[in-house]
Design an enzyme around this catalytic site. Structure first.
Site: not given
Length: 216
Positions: A147, A181
Site C-alpha cells: 500500500d 483497493d
C-alpha cells in the site's frame, strides 16, 4: 463501426488497471524503504507500508483464508464477465464497474500469491530487490500486500474537554491503500448508487425493455 463488446471492454479495463497497480507497487517496493514517505502535496502522499489483510490495511481472519477467498472471488467475477460478454442491454458503466471490481481483487491476489517469492526483506532502511539472488522473504501464497496512497485531507486536535478523544490529534482520511483497493472500493459504491438496476436483468434474462437478451 461496431461497438466494442462487453468482453473486450472488460479485458482492456482489467489489463490497464492491473498494469497500473503492479507497476506502482513494484516501483514503490524497489525504491522506498519501509515507512518512507514522499509528499506530492500537503493532502496527497506516497507512504510505503505492507499488510497481510484486506483493503485499506484491515485484517480479518487468517492469511490463507483471505487469499483463497480473493482467488474464488476473482474466478467468480471472471466467469460473470464471460457470461455477459455479448449482452447489449446492460449499461456500459455497469460493465466498467464489474471489470474494476475484478481488477481490484486480482491486483491484491497477485501480491498475496507471488510477492513472497519475488522480493527480499532488506534491513531498514534498505529497499527491496525483485528476484534477489540471495532469496526472498516468504513463500508462495504468503506475500504481503503493498500500500502507498495516503490522503491526509485535514487534521486537528480535539478540545481537551471532549470525552474519550479530548486532546488527541486526528487525521482525516487516514487509511493507506493501493490502486487495486481504489478500483474495487470506488466501483462498488458507483455500482450500488447508479447501476444496481442492471442486476435484476441478469436474473430474469431480459433486456431493460422486456425483450430477451442475445444468445451467448
Amino acid at each position: 463501426m461496431n461497438k466494442i463488446s462487453n468482453g473486450k471492454l472488460a479485458a482492456i479495463i482489467i489489463a490497464v488497471a492491473i498494469i497500473a497497480d503492479q507497476a506502482l507497487k513494484i516501483w514503490v517496493k524497489t525504491h522506498f524503504y519501509y515507512g518512507e514517505e514522499l509528499e506530492i502535496t500537503s493532502w496527497f502522499k506516497l507512504l510505503f507500508i505492507e499488510n497481510n489483510g484486506m483493503a485499506f490495511g484491515m485484517e480479518l481472519g487468517s492469511k490463507f483464508f483471505l487469499t483463497w477467498f480473493r482467488i474464488i472471488a476473482v474466478c467468480a467475477f471472471m466467469y460473470y464477465l464471460y457470461r455477459i460478454r455479448r449482452r447489449t442491454d446492460l449499461q456500459r458503466g455497469y460493465v466498467v464497474c464489474v471489470a474494476l471490481i475484478t481488477a481490484g481483487a486480482l491486483g491484491n491476489v497477485i501480491d498475496c500469491i507471488f510477492y513472497g517469492v519475488a522480493f527480499n526483506a532488506p534491513p531498514f532502511p534498505g529497499v527491496a530487490q525483485l528476484f534477489p539472488p540471495d532469496g526472498c522473504y516468504g513463500t508462495l501464497f504468503n506475500g504481503r500486500v503493498v500500500d502507498m496512497l495516503y490522503f491526509p485531507l485535514a487534521s486537528w486536535d480535539w478540545p481537551a474537554w471532549m470525552p474519550v478523544v479530548g486532546g488527541e490529534h486526528f487525521v482525516f482520511f487516514q487509511p493507506i491503500f493501493n490502486v487495486a483497493d481504489a478500483c474495487l472500493s470506488v466501483s462498488v459504491v458507483v455500482l450500488i448508487l447508479f447501476y444496481s438496476g442492471n442486476l435484476a436483468h441478469i436474473e430474469d434474462g431480459t433486456k431493460g425493455d422486456g425483450a430477451p437478451k442475445e444468445n451467448e
